[in-house]
Write a protein that holds these residues in place. Structure first.
Motif, PDB file in Angstrom:
ATOM      1  N   VAL A 116      52.653  56.897  -4.198  1.00 30.14           N
ATOM      2  CA  VAL A 116      53.701  56.865  -5.221  1.00 30.14           C
ATOM      3  C   VAL A 116      53.580  55.600  -6.065  1.00 30.14           C
ATOM      4  O   VAL A 116      53.679  55.643  -7.305  1.00 30.14           O
ATOM      5  CB  VAL A 116      55.096  56.972  -4.574  1.00 30.14           C
ATOM      6  N   ARG A 117      53.342  54.477  -5.418  1.00 31.79           N
ATOM      7  CA  ARG A 117      53.174  53.209  -6.143  1.00 31.79           C
ATOM      8  C   ARG A 117      52.029  53.299  -7.139  1.00 31.79           C
ATOM      9  O   ARG A 117      52.178  52.952  -8.322  1.00 31.79           O
ATOM     10  CB  ARG A 117      52.918  52.075  -5.155  1.00 31.79           C
ATOM     11  N   GLU A 118      50.869  53.753  -6.668  1.00 31.10           N
ATOM     12  CA  GLU A 118      49.689  53.815  -7.529  1.00 31.10           C
ATOM     13  C   GLU A 118      49.888  54.785  -8.687  1.00 31.10           C
ATOM     14  O   GLU A 118      49.519  54.489  -9.825  1.00 31.10           O
ATOM     15  CB  GLU A 118      48.481  54.231  -6.695  1.00 31.10           C
ATOM     16  N   LEU A 119      50.487  55.931  -8.403  1.00 28.06           N
ATOM     17  CA  LEU A 119      50.675  56.935  -9.442  1.00 28.06           C
ATOM     18  C   LEU A 119      51.644  56.460 -10.519  1.00 28.06           C
ATOM     19  O   LEU A 119      51.428  56.705 -11.717  1.00 28.06           O
ATOM     20  CB  LEU A 119      51.167  58.243  -8.829  1.00 28.06           C
ATOM     21  N   LEU A 120      52.720  55.798 -10.123  1.00 29.44           N
ATOM     22  CA  LEU A 120      53.704  55.338 -11.108  1.00 29.44           C
ATOM     23  C   LEU A 120      53.135  54.257 -12.015  1.00 29.44           C
ATOM     24  O   LEU A 120      53.392  54.250 -13.229  1.00 29.44           O
ATOM     25  CB  LEU A 120      54.965  54.829 -10.397  1.00 29.44           C
ATOM     26  N   ILE A 121      52.364  53.357 -11.461  1.00 28.19           N
ATOM     27  CA  ILE A 121      51.728  52.335 -12.298  1.00 28.19           C
ATOM     28  C   ILE A 121      50.744  52.987 -13.258  1.00 28.19           C
ATOM     29  O   ILE A 121      50.732  52.694 -14.460  1.00 28.19           O
ATOM     30  CB  ILE A 121      51.038  51.267 -11.425  1.00 28.19           C
ATOM     31  N   GLU A 122      49.923  53.896 -12.732  1.00 27.03           N
ATOM     32  CA  GLU A 122      48.935  54.559 -13.571  1.00 27.03           C
ATOM     33  C   GLU A 122      49.599  55.378 -14.674  1.00 27.03           C
ATOM     34  O   GLU A 122      49.157  55.360 -15.835  1.00 27.03           O
ATOM     35  CB  GLU A 122      48.048  55.459 -12.711  1.00 27.03           C
ATOM     36  N   ALA A 123      50.673  56.091 -14.334  1.00 29.62           N
ATOM     37  CA  ALA A 123      51.359  56.910 -15.329  1.00 29.62           C
ATOM     38  C   ALA A 123      51.946  56.062 -16.449  1.00 29.62           C
ATOM     39  O   ALA A 123      51.951  56.475 -17.615  1.00 29.62           O
ATOM     40  CB  ALA A 123      52.460  57.730 -14.659  1.00 29.62           C
ATOM     41  N   ASN A 124      52.433  54.887 -16.116  1.00 30.59           N
ATOM     42  CA  ASN A 124      53.030  54.014 -17.119  1.00 30.59           C
ATOM     43  C   ASN A 124      51.998  53.317 -17.996  1.00 30.59           C
ATOM     44  O   ASN A 124      52.315  52.886 -19.112  1.00 30.59           O
ATOM     45  CB  ASN A 124      53.932  52.974 -16.458  1.00 30.59           C
ATOM     46  N   TYR A 125      50.752  53.201 -17.520  1.00 30.31           N
ATOM     47  CA  TYR A 125      49.706  52.515 -18.271  1.00 30.31           C
ATOM     48  C   TYR A 125      48.783  53.460 -19.048  1.00 30.31           C
ATOM     49  O   TYR A 125      48.255  53.075 -20.087  1.00 30.31           O
ATOM     50  CB  TYR A 125      48.818  51.700 -17.319  1.00 30.31           C
ATOM     51  N   VAL A 126      48.562  54.659 -18.514  1.00 27.13           N
ATOM     52  CA  VAL A 126      47.511  55.521 -19.061  1.00 27.13           C
ATOM     53  C   VAL A 126      48.081  56.893 -19.427  1.00 27.13           C
ATOM     54  O   VAL A 126      48.567  57.623 -18.554  1.00 27.13           O
ATOM     55  CB  VAL A 126      46.356  55.690 -18.041  1.00 27.13           C
ATOM     56  N   ILE A 127      48.011  57.238 -20.703  1.00 29.02           N
ATOM     57  CA  ILE A 127      48.480  58.559 -21.139  1.00 29.02           C
ATOM     58  C   ILE A 127      47.474  59.616 -20.694  1.00 29.02           C
ATOM     59  O   ILE A 127      46.271  59.359 -20.594  1.00 29.02           O
ATOM     60  CB  ILE A 127      48.656  58.591 -22.676  1.00 29.02           C
TER      61      ILE A 127
ATOM     62  N   ARG B 130      59.789  51.036  -5.689  1.00 32.85           N
ATOM     63  CA  ARG B 130      60.160  49.608  -5.714  1.00 32.85           C
ATOM     64  C   ARG B 130      58.938  48.728  -5.976  1.00 32.85           C
ATOM     65  O   ARG B 130      58.960  47.855  -6.859  1.00 32.85           O
ATOM     66  CB  ARG B 130      60.803  49.254  -4.378  1.00 32.85           C
ATOM     67  N   ARG B 131      57.876  48.979  -5.247  1.00 33.30           N
ATOM     68  CA  ARG B 131      56.676  48.154  -5.400  1.00 33.30           C
ATOM     69  C   ARG B 131      55.993  48.395  -6.740  1.00 33.30           C
ATOM     70  O   ARG B 131      55.468  47.470  -7.363  1.00 33.30           O
ATOM     71  CB  ARG B 131      55.716  48.414  -4.241  1.00 33.30           C
ATOM     72  N   ALA B 132      56.004  49.642  -7.206  1.00 35.36           N
ATOM     73  CA  ALA B 132      55.389  49.934  -8.504  1.00 35.36           C
ATOM     74  C   ALA B 132      56.061  49.153  -9.625  1.00 35.36           C
ATOM     75  O   ALA B 132      55.390  48.548 -10.470  1.00 35.36           O
ATOM     76  CB  ALA B 132      55.465  51.433  -8.785  1.00 35.36           C
ATOM     77  N   TYR B 133      57.361  49.152  -9.633  1.00 36.25           N
ATOM     78  CA  TYR B 133      58.084  48.509 -10.734  1.00 36.25           C
ATOM     79  C   TYR B 133      58.077  46.999 -10.624  1.00 36.25           C
ATOM     80  O   TYR B 133      58.128  46.298 -11.654  1.00 36.25           O
ATOM     81  CB  TYR B 133      59.509  49.081 -10.828  1.00 36.25           C
ATOM     82  N   GLN B 134      57.965  46.467  -9.416  1.00 39.67           N
ATOM     83  CA  GLN B 134      57.866  45.014  -9.259  1.00 39.67           C
ATOM     84  C   GLN B 134      56.447  44.534  -9.525  1.00 39.67           C
ATOM     85  O   GLN B 134      56.225  43.616 -10.316  1.00 39.67           O
ATOM     86  CB  GLN B 134      58.324  44.614  -7.854  1.00 39.67           C
ATOM     87  N   GLU B 135      55.467  45.170  -8.891  1.00 35.15           N
ATOM     88  CA  GLU B 135      54.085  44.700  -8.984  1.00 35.15           C
ATOM     89  C   GLU B 135      53.423  45.111 -10.287  1.00 35.15           C
ATOM     90  O   GLU B 135      52.474  44.453 -10.740  1.00 35.15           O
ATOM     91  CB  GLU B 135      53.295  45.225  -7.785  1.00 35.15           C
ATOM     92  N   GLY B 136      53.899  46.185 -10.891  1.00 38.77           N
ATOM     93  CA  GLY B 136      53.329  46.636 -12.161  1.00 38.77           C
ATOM     94  C   GLY B 136      54.001  46.034 -13.371  1.00 38.77           C
ATOM     95  O   GLY B 136      53.645  46.365 -14.505  1.00 38.77           O
ATOM     96  N   PHE B 137      54.978  45.152 -13.151  1.00 38.39           N
ATOM     97  CA  PHE B 137      55.727  44.500 -14.236  1.00 38.39           C
ATOM     98  C   PHE B 137      56.329  45.544 -15.177  1.00 38.39           C
ATOM     99  O   PHE B 137      56.195  45.469 -16.405  1.00 38.39           O
ATOM    100  CB  PHE B 137      54.831  43.517 -15.008  1.00 38.39           C
ATOM    101  N   LEU B 138      56.993  46.523 -14.561  1.00 35.83           N
ATOM    102  CA  LEU B 138      57.625  47.601 -15.303  1.00 35.83           C
ATOM    103  C   LEU B 138      59.132  47.346 -15.360  1.00 35.83           C
ATOM    104  O   LEU B 138      59.727  46.879 -14.385  1.00 35.83           O
ATOM    105  CB  LEU B 138      57.342  48.943 -14.626  1.00 35.83           C
ATOM    106  N   ARG B 139      59.740  47.681 -16.471  1.00 35.85           N
ATOM    107  CA  ARG B 139      61.163  47.399 -16.650  1.00 35.85           C
ATOM    108  C   ARG B 139      62.012  48.180 -15.658  1.00 35.85           C
ATOM    109  O   ARG B 139      61.813  49.377 -15.449  1.00 35.85           O
ATOM    110  CB  ARG B 139      61.601  47.748 -18.082  1.00 35.85           C
ATOM    111  N   LYS B 140      62.976  47.501 -15.059  1.00 36.40           N
ATOM    112  CA  LYS B 140      63.897  48.142 -14.128  1.00 36.40           C
ATOM    113  C   LYS B 140      65.143  48.561 -14.907  1.00 36.40           C
ATOM    114  O   LYS B 140      65.827  47.733 -15.490  1.00 36.40           O
ATOM    115  CB  LYS B 140      64.297  47.199 -12.997  1.00 36.40           C
ATOM    116  N   SER B 141      65.431  49.865 -14.871  1.00 35.96           N
ATOM    117  CA  SER B 141      66.466  50.409 -15.757  1.00 35.96           C
ATOM    118  C   SER B 141      67.583  51.144 -15.037  1.00 35.96           C
ATOM    119  O   SER B 141      68.456  51.713 -15.696  1.00 35.96           O
ATOM    120  CB  SER B 141      65.819  51.365 -16.771  1.00 35.96           C
TER     121      SER B 141
END
Length: 280
Positions: free
Chosen positions: A13-24, A97-108
Motif C-alpha cells: 500500500v505504501r509503495e503504490l500510494l507513492i507511485e500513484a501520486n508521482y507517476v500518471i 501513514r508511511r506513504a504520506y509521511q515518507e513520500g512528502f505528500l500533503r495530509k488532508s
C-alpha cells in the motif's frame, strides 16, 4: 491455504500510494496526447501542454502530480483461500501513514466532518473497500482521490422509465454544472444499478479503470462513447476555459437492481487520475 503477512500488505500500500501520486498512468497520458492533437482551442491546447509537462516533471523529479494528494481509497480483493497474518485494517492504515509521511505528500484528512475538523496529521484513516473473491491472492488497487473533483460528484435515484436518456442527461448535466471546479479534462466514473451506496462504489472504481479499455458489453461501450461525446459538446474545455476536451473518458459499471429503481452515481476524477495496482 496461502499465508500473507500484514507487513507485506502495508509495504505494498505504501509503495503504490507513492507511485500513484508521482507517476500518471500511461493510458491517461496517451489519451491526453491524443486529445491535444484534436483540440481546436489554442487556450485548451496550452492547458493540456502544461498538464503533460507537469506529468513529466512529477515523474522525473519524484514529486506529487498535484498538491492535493487526496484521501487514500483502497480496494482489496481478498482471495478466500488466503490467510492474513495480522490486522488487515491496521496494515492498510500503516501503509497509508508511511506513504504520506515518507513520500512528502500533503495530509488532508480531518478527524470529524462537522464539529472537530482537526487534521489527523498522517492522512489516515483511509477509505477501505474489501471483497472476498476466489483464489489465494490479494489484489490491491489504490486511488488517492482529490476533492476538487470529488466535491462535484453526485448520486441520483432514477426510475426505470427514465431509461437511457435519463442516464445520459444526468451524467452530462453533472459535468456541465461542475464547470472548471474538478480541473478538467476529467475522467467520469459512472455506477449504474444496485442500491444508492453500491452505485457510488461502482462509480469510484470506474475512475480507476484503464481508459483504453471500453466496457466489455457493446451496449454500454456505445453508451460510454455517447455520453463522452455529449460532455465534450459542452464547451467547458481544459481548465474550464473553453474547448472540446472536457472529459478524457466515461467509464460505466453496472450491477443488478430493484424493479422499482435505477440508481446512478457519477464520480468525477480530475486529469490527475492517480491509481496504482498490484497483486500479492
Amino acid at each position: 491455504m496461502k499465508e500473507i503477512s500484514s507487513q507485506l500488505i502495508s509495504d505494498t500500500v505504501r509503495e503504490l500510494l507513492i507511485e500513484a501520486n508521482y507517476v500518471i498512468g500511461p493510458d491517461v497520458e496517451a489519451r491526453m496526447r491524443m486529445c491535444l492533437q484534436e483540440e481546436p482551442s489554442p487556450e485548451g491546447r496550452d492547458v493540456m501542454e502544461q498538464i503533460l509537462q507537469n506529468y513529466e516533471i512529477a515523474r522525473s523529479e519524484r514529486v506529487a502530480i498535484c498538491q492535493d494528494t487526496g484521501m487514500a481509497v483502497v480496494f482489496l480483493d481478498v482471495g478466500q483461500d488466503a490467510h492474513i497474518q495480522g490486522d488487515l485494517n491496521e496494515a492498510v492504515s500503516d501503509g497509508v501513514r508511511r506513504a504520506y509521511q515518507e513520500g512528502f505528500l500533503r495530509k488532508s484528512v480531518v478527524r470529524d466532518p462537522l464539529y472537530d475538523r482537526v487534521n489527523t496529521g498522517d492522512n489516515t484513516p483511509p477509505i477501505l473497500h474489501v471483497r472476498i473473491v476466489p483464489g489465494d491472492r490479494i489484489d490491491i488497487l489504490v486511488s488517492p482521490k482529490g476533492f476538487g473533483s470529488e466535491n462535484m460528484s453526485r448520486v441520483k435515484m432514477l426510475v426505470p422509465a427514465d431509461g437511457e436518456e435519463g442516464v445520459v442527461r444526468f451524467v452530462t448535466e453533472t459535468i456541465e454544472a461542475a464547470g472548471p471546479n474538478p480541473c478538467p479534462p476529467v475522467i467520469v466514473g459512472v455506477g449504474l444499478g444496485g442500491t444508492m451506496e453500491m452505485a457510488a462504489i461502482l462509480a469510484k472504481r470506474m475512475t480507476a479503470r484503464p481508459i483504453d479499455q471500453p466496457n466489455p458489453d457493446p451496449r454500454y461501450a456505445a453508451l460510454e462513447a455517447r455520453i463522452l461525446a455529449e460532455i465534450n459538446k459542452s464547451g467547458v474545455g481544459p481548465a474550464g476555459i473553453g474547448g472540446r476536451t472536457t472529459a478524457l473518458a466515461v467509464n460505466i459499471a453496472t450491477y443488478p437492481t430493484h424493479i422499482a429503481s435505477m440508481p446512478v452515481a457519477v464520480n468525477v476524477c480530475c486529469h490527475a487520475a492517480r491509481h496504482a495496482h498490484r497483486t500479492i
